[in-house]
Design a protein around this motif. Structure first.
Motif, PDB file in Angstrom:
ATOM      1  N   ILE A  90      39.015  24.918  81.895  1.00  0.00           N
ATOM      2  CA  ILE A  90      39.569  25.674  83.022  1.00  0.00           C
ATOM      3  C   ILE A  90      38.458  26.335  83.828  1.00  0.00           C
ATOM      4  CG2 ILE A  90      40.979  27.671  83.634  1.00  0.00           C
ATOM      5  CD1 ILE A  90      42.740  26.979  81.198  1.00  0.00           C
ATOM      6  N   ASP A  91      37.508  26.946  83.141  1.00  0.00           N
ATOM      7  CA  ASP A  91      36.387  27.598  83.830  1.00  0.00           C
ATOM      8  C   ASP A  91      35.601  26.593  84.666  1.00  0.00           C
ATOM      9  OD1 ASP A  91      36.974  30.098  82.827  1.00  0.00           O
ATOM     10  OD2 ASP A  91      35.650  29.913  81.092  1.00  0.00           O
ATOM     11  N   ALA A  92      35.393  25.401  84.108  1.00  0.00           N
ATOM     12  CA  ALA A  92      34.660  24.372  84.845  1.00  0.00           C
ATOM     13  C   ALA A  92      35.418  23.956  86.100  1.00  0.00           C
ATOM     14  CB  ALA A  92      34.423  23.154  83.944  1.00  0.00           C
ATOM     15  N   ALA A  93      36.727  23.835  85.996  1.00  0.00           N
ATOM     16  CA  ALA A  93      37.545  23.464  87.163  1.00  0.00           C
ATOM     17  C   ALA A  93      37.491  24.547  88.231  1.00  0.00           C
ATOM     18  CB  ALA A  93      38.979  23.207  86.722  1.00  0.00           C
ATOM     19  N   ARG A  94      37.552  25.793  87.827  1.00  0.00           N
ATOM     20  CA  ARG A  94      37.502  26.895  88.787  1.00  0.00           C
ATOM     21  C   ARG A  94      36.130  26.978  89.454  1.00  0.00           C
ATOM     22  NH1 ARG A  94      41.588  30.566  88.627  1.00  0.00           N
ATOM     23  NH2 ARG A  94      40.207  32.253  89.296  1.00  0.00           N
ATOM     24  N   ASP A  95      35.080  26.642  88.703  1.00  0.00           N
ATOM     25  CA  ASP A  95      33.740  26.614  89.304  1.00  0.00           C
ATOM     26  C   ASP A  95      33.644  25.561  90.395  1.00  0.00           C
ATOM     27  OD1 ASP A  95      32.883  28.641  87.649  1.00  0.00           O
ATOM     28  OD2 ASP A  95      31.935  27.307  86.182  1.00  0.00           O
ATOM     29  N   GLU A  96      34.486  24.521  90.286  1.00  0.00           N
ATOM     30  CA  GLU A  96      34.512  23.468  91.303  1.00  0.00           C
ATOM     31  C   GLU A  96      35.515  23.777  92.423  1.00  0.00           C
ATOM     32  OE1 GLU A  96      35.523  19.959  89.176  1.00  0.00           O
ATOM     33  OE2 GLU A  96      33.590  19.814  88.129  1.00  0.00           O
ATOM     34  N   SER A  97      36.080  25.010  92.377  1.00  0.00           N
ATOM     35  CA  SER A  97      37.058  25.459  93.377  1.00  0.00           C
ATOM     36  C   SER A  97      38.361  24.673  93.313  1.00  0.00           C
ATOM     37  CB  SER A  97      36.458  25.359  94.799  1.00  0.00           C
ATOM     38  OG  SER A  97      35.307  26.171  94.898  1.00  0.00           O
ATOM     39  N   ARG A  98      38.678  24.156  92.148  1.00  0.00           N
ATOM     40  CA  ARG A  98      39.956  23.455  91.959  1.00  0.00           C
ATOM     41  C   ARG A  98      41.046  24.455  91.589  1.00  0.00           C
ATOM     42  NH1 ARG A  98      39.725  18.497  87.909  1.00  0.00           N
ATOM     43  NH2 ARG A  98      41.859  18.258  88.774  1.00  0.00           N
ATOM     44  N   GLU A  99      42.260  24.130  91.992  1.00  0.00           N
ATOM     45  CA  GLU A  99      43.391  24.921  91.533  1.00  0.00           C
ATOM     46  C   GLU A  99      43.722  24.539  90.091  1.00  0.00           C
ATOM     47  OE1 GLU A  99      46.911  24.960  93.847  1.00  0.00           O
ATOM     48  OE2 GLU A  99      45.988  26.074  95.510  1.00  0.00           O
ATOM     49  N   VAL A 100      44.071  25.557  89.304  1.00  0.00           N
ATOM     50  CA  VAL A 100      44.465  25.326  87.906  1.00  0.00           C
ATOM     51  C   VAL A 100      45.880  25.858  87.738  1.00  0.00           C
ATOM     52  CG1 VAL A 100      43.914  25.735  85.485  1.00  0.00           C
ATOM     53  CG2 VAL A 100      42.060  25.581  87.173  1.00  0.00           C
ATOM     54  N   TRP A 101      46.770  24.981  87.231  1.00  0.00           N
ATOM     55  CA  TRP A 101      48.163  25.362  87.041  1.00  0.00           C
ATOM     56  C   TRP A 101      48.485  25.398  85.548  1.00  0.00           C
ATOM     57  CZ3 TRP A 101      51.319  21.807  90.913  1.00  0.00           C
ATOM     58  CH2 TRP A 101      50.858  22.028  92.215  1.00  0.00           C
ATOM     59  N   LEU A 102      49.285  26.370  85.165  1.00  0.00           N
ATOM     60  CA  LEU A 102      49.858  26.380  83.814  1.00  0.00           C
ATOM     61  C   LEU A 102      51.244  25.753  83.933  1.00  0.00           C
ATOM     62  CD1 LEU A 102      49.784  27.243  80.833  1.00  0.00           C
ATOM     63  CD2 LEU A 102      50.741  29.446  81.523  1.00  0.00           C
ATOM     64  N   VAL A 103      51.426  24.607  83.266  1.00  0.00           N
ATOM     65  CA  VAL A 103      52.676  23.860  83.363  1.00  0.00           C
ATOM     66  C   VAL A 103      53.231  23.704  81.951  1.00  0.00           C
ATOM     67  CG1 VAL A 103      53.795  21.788  84.243  1.00  0.00           C
ATOM     68  CG2 VAL A 103      51.702  22.619  85.322  1.00  0.00           C
ATOM     69  N   THR A 104      54.263  24.434  81.645  1.00  0.00           N
ATOM     70  CA  THR A 104      54.706  24.533  80.253  1.00  0.00           C
ATOM     71  C   THR A 104      56.221  24.545  80.120  1.00  0.00           C
ATOM     72  OG1 THR A 104      54.709  25.987  78.311  1.00  0.00           O
ATOM     73  CG2 THR A 104      54.468  27.054  80.442  1.00  0.00           C
ATOM     74  N   GLY A 105      56.677  24.092  78.983  1.00  0.00           N
ATOM     75  CA  GLY A 105      58.092  24.169  78.658  1.00  0.00           C
ATOM     76  C   GLY A 105      58.482  25.505  78.060  1.00  0.00           C
ATOM     77  N   ALA A 106      57.529  26.400  77.902  1.00  0.00           N
ATOM     78  CA  ALA A 106      57.817  27.715  77.335  1.00  0.00           C
ATOM     79  C   ALA A 106      58.679  28.538  78.284  1.00  0.00           C
ATOM     80  CB  ALA A 106      56.510  28.453  77.030  1.00  0.00           C
ATOM     81  N   ALA A 107      59.264  29.592  77.751  1.00  0.00           N
ATOM     82  CA  ALA A 107      60.104  30.480  78.552  1.00  0.00           C
ATOM     83  C   ALA A 107      59.282  31.209  79.605  1.00  0.00           C
ATOM     84  CB  ALA A 107      60.795  31.499  77.644  1.00  0.00           C
ATOM     85  N   GLN A 108      59.954  31.666  80.652  1.00  0.00           N
ATOM     86  CA  GLN A 108      59.270  32.342  81.758  1.00  0.00           C
ATOM     87  C   GLN A 108      58.458  33.546  81.266  1.00  0.00           C
ATOM     88  OE1 GLN A 108      61.893  33.694  84.854  1.00  0.00           O
ATOM     89  NE2 GLN A 108      60.298  34.821  85.937  1.00  0.00           N
ATOM     90  N   GLN A 109      59.039  34.353  80.390  1.00  0.00           N
ATOM     91  CA  GLN A 109      58.342  35.555  79.928  1.00  0.00           C
ATOM     92  C   GLN A 109      57.044  35.215  79.218  1.00  0.00           C
ATOM     93  OE1 GLN A 109      60.827  38.417  77.953  1.00  0.00           O
ATOM     94  NE2 GLN A 109      59.121  39.349  76.856  1.00  0.00           N
ATOM     95  N   VAL A 110      57.077  34.187  78.372  1.00  0.00           N
ATOM     96  CA  VAL A 110      55.873  33.772  77.641  1.00  0.00           C
ATOM     97  C   VAL A 110      54.820  33.253  78.610  1.00  0.00           C
ATOM     98  CG1 VAL A 110      54.942  32.159  75.928  1.00  0.00           C
ATOM     99  CG2 VAL A 110      57.165  33.234  75.539  1.00  0.00           C
ATOM    100  N   ALA A 111      55.233  32.378  79.514  1.00  0.00           N
ATOM    101  CA  ALA A 111      54.286  31.746  80.443  1.00  0.00           C
ATOM    102  C   ALA A 111      53.643  32.762  81.378  1.00  0.00           C
ATOM    103  CB  ALA A 111      54.994  30.664  81.239  1.00  0.00           C
TER     104      ALA A 111
END
Length: 478
Positions: free
Chosen positions: A80-101
């Motif tokens: 994730i840090d490497a992607a952000r250093d490249e100015s890429r967007e990073v998304w958390l995409v999960t089946g977990a509940a809204q509160q957890v995510a």
């Protein structure tokens, strides 16, 4: 378009369960919730009938898990840090509940967007694939996942990055050219570490009554001791596993306990629960071969350990008296299994001896944590200023154990049982030497956090133990 520029426009989508964290948020939250509040098992069943997304939502609302409690994978955080250093967007995409995510996203502060399950949709597998295609288009995102549920998403991604894969995900990756992200390998011994086989050495205490009553030549009694040893060991290991699940949050904040197999994710919650159930069945099967009195002792151990897990471990001094008592219960188990007479002297010595060791354990925790004088130890009721008082109590208990032993050696009971009772007198300085040495090492910050295990591994303590056994044997033979 330049390849780097194209990559910057493609979001890096990170799965949560098994990928960003080395755990399954639903299984862990559900297990912790039901172990703390078992009466919710029936509502949980009804939530599950309404859909997995409903179960996730209701469990997340009640379990009290904190974002800091999860075992995050350093390798994925680095990605994730490497992607952000490249100015890429990073998304958390999960089946977990809204509160957890959302809690995790807020805690880490690394994600530009969060997609999660909602009241109508369980965002896994095909649902996750459709959501990402709708937002990014086919091949318009890179995806980091780990399981069979992620395969449909891998198929739609521009690039599939696979972390700690299960069998299905590994097979897909090898066949379709997925990129595997190296993670710390899970030891095959992780299940054995989870049940703490090394702690079984403590249950040797079950055989002490048999030895002190000079019944070690009786084959039926030896078989009874063996059955009791494994029955008690299986039961204690099941309790250890359940306790580790209940105490996951505190363990993950502890300098060493965070590396325990369940806390670090090396053993999954379903596997841990299966292991605990198998151990309980094995324990009860062996207990069925023993007298009813043994069942009573085993039930007492289960009752006290349960109370310790939920309440007593957070009570000042009550926790150490409980630990000392649990060691003494092992001796009672040996008495019950072999139907030998209980010795007041043995039980009194055991209480003082193990109280000293329990206080060593708390002293070491206070010493290593280095908390302020007015601050409480994590998960305990001890303040930083209590360290000296804990040490004084432990040293006093050590001398009390030696005193009880001296009185026993001088008792009429010893005169009747041993031909040369005077041979037993060196036991007193030997016991005192062992305990005082442990306290000296603890004060030097050189002590293992479990002094009983230290005794079993320390060669000097082993020499003292062997010398004591020889003295008892010689006194009986002469």
């Amino acid at each position: 378009m330049d390849t780097r520029a194209e990559t910057r426009q493609i979001p890096l989508c990170i799965d949560l369960d098994g990928t960003l964290i080395a755990a399954d948020s639903l299984w862990e939250s559900l297990a912790v919730l039901l172990l703390h509040k078992p009466w919710l098992i029936f509502p949980a069943f009804l939530w599950g009938l309404r859909g997995k997304h409903v179960l996730k939502r209701e469990v997340a609302r009640r379990c009290g898990r904190q974002a800091a409690d999860w075992p995050y994978r350093d390798e994925v955080l680095a990605l994730i840090d490497a992607a952000r250093d490249e100015s890429r967007e990073v998304w958390l995409v999960t089946g977990a509940a809204q509160q957890v995510a959302t809690d995790i996203a807020s805690h880490l502060g690394l994600f530009d967007r969060v997609l999660h399950s909602c009241d109508k949709t369980n965002l896994t597998s095909g649902n996750k694939r459709q959501a990402l295609i709708k937002l990014c288009g086919e091949g318009g995102f890179d995806y980091v996942g780990n399981s069979r549920d992620d395969i449909k998403v891998f198929d739609a991604a521009r690039r599939a990055l696979i972390v700690a894969p299960d069998r299905a995900a590994r097979s897909w990756g090898l066949t379709n050219g997925g990129t595997f992200i190296e993670t710390t390998r899970v030891s095959r011994l992780a299940p054995l570490k989870a049940i703490r086989v090394h702690q079984w050495l403590k249950n040797v205490l079950i055989g002490v009554p048999l030895v002190l009553n000079h019944e070690y030549a009786s084959l039926p009694l030896l078989i009874a001791v063996a059955c009791a040893f494994f029955s008690f060991s299986f039961f204690a290991s099941a309790v250890y596993v359940l306790n580790d699940i209940i105490d996951l949050g505190n363990d993950r904040r502890h300098a060493r306990k965070k590396f325990r197999p369940i806390a670090c994710g090396a053993v999954s919650i379903p596997s841990a629960l299966t292991i605990a159930a198998a151990l309980l069945v094995g324990s009860l099967a062996l207990a069925s071969l023993l007298p009813p009195a043994y069942w009573a002792v085993l039930a007492l151990y289960g009752l006290v350990t349960t109370a310790y897990t939920f309440v007593l471990k957070r009570k000042l001094l009550v926790d150490v008296f409980t630990l000392a008592g649990l060691y003494t219960v092992r001796i009672l188990a040996g008495i019950a299994a072999t139907a030998t007479a209980a010795s007041f002297w043995l039980l009194a010595f055991s209480i003082f001896f193990f109280l000293s060791l329990a206080l060593v354990k708390r002293f070491v925790e206070l010493d290593e944590t280095e908390i302020d004088a007015c601050k409480k130890l994590n998960g305990r009721s001890y303040l930083g200023s209590d360290k000296d008082m804990v040490a004084q109590g432990g040293i006093a208990s050590a001398f009390s154990a030696a005193m009880v032993l001296a009185l026993y050696v001088n008792s009429d009971q010893v005169v009747e049982m041993y031909g040369a009772p005077w041979v037993l007198w060196p036991l007193c300085p030997l016991i005192l030497y062992m305990l005082m040495r442990i306290w000296v090492l603890a004060s030097r910050s050189q002590m293992h956090d479990d002094p009983v295990i230290f005794i079993l591994r320390d060669w000097r303590s082993q020499v003292v133990t062997l010398s004591g056994a020889i003295l008892v044997l010689v006194a009986a033979v002469l």
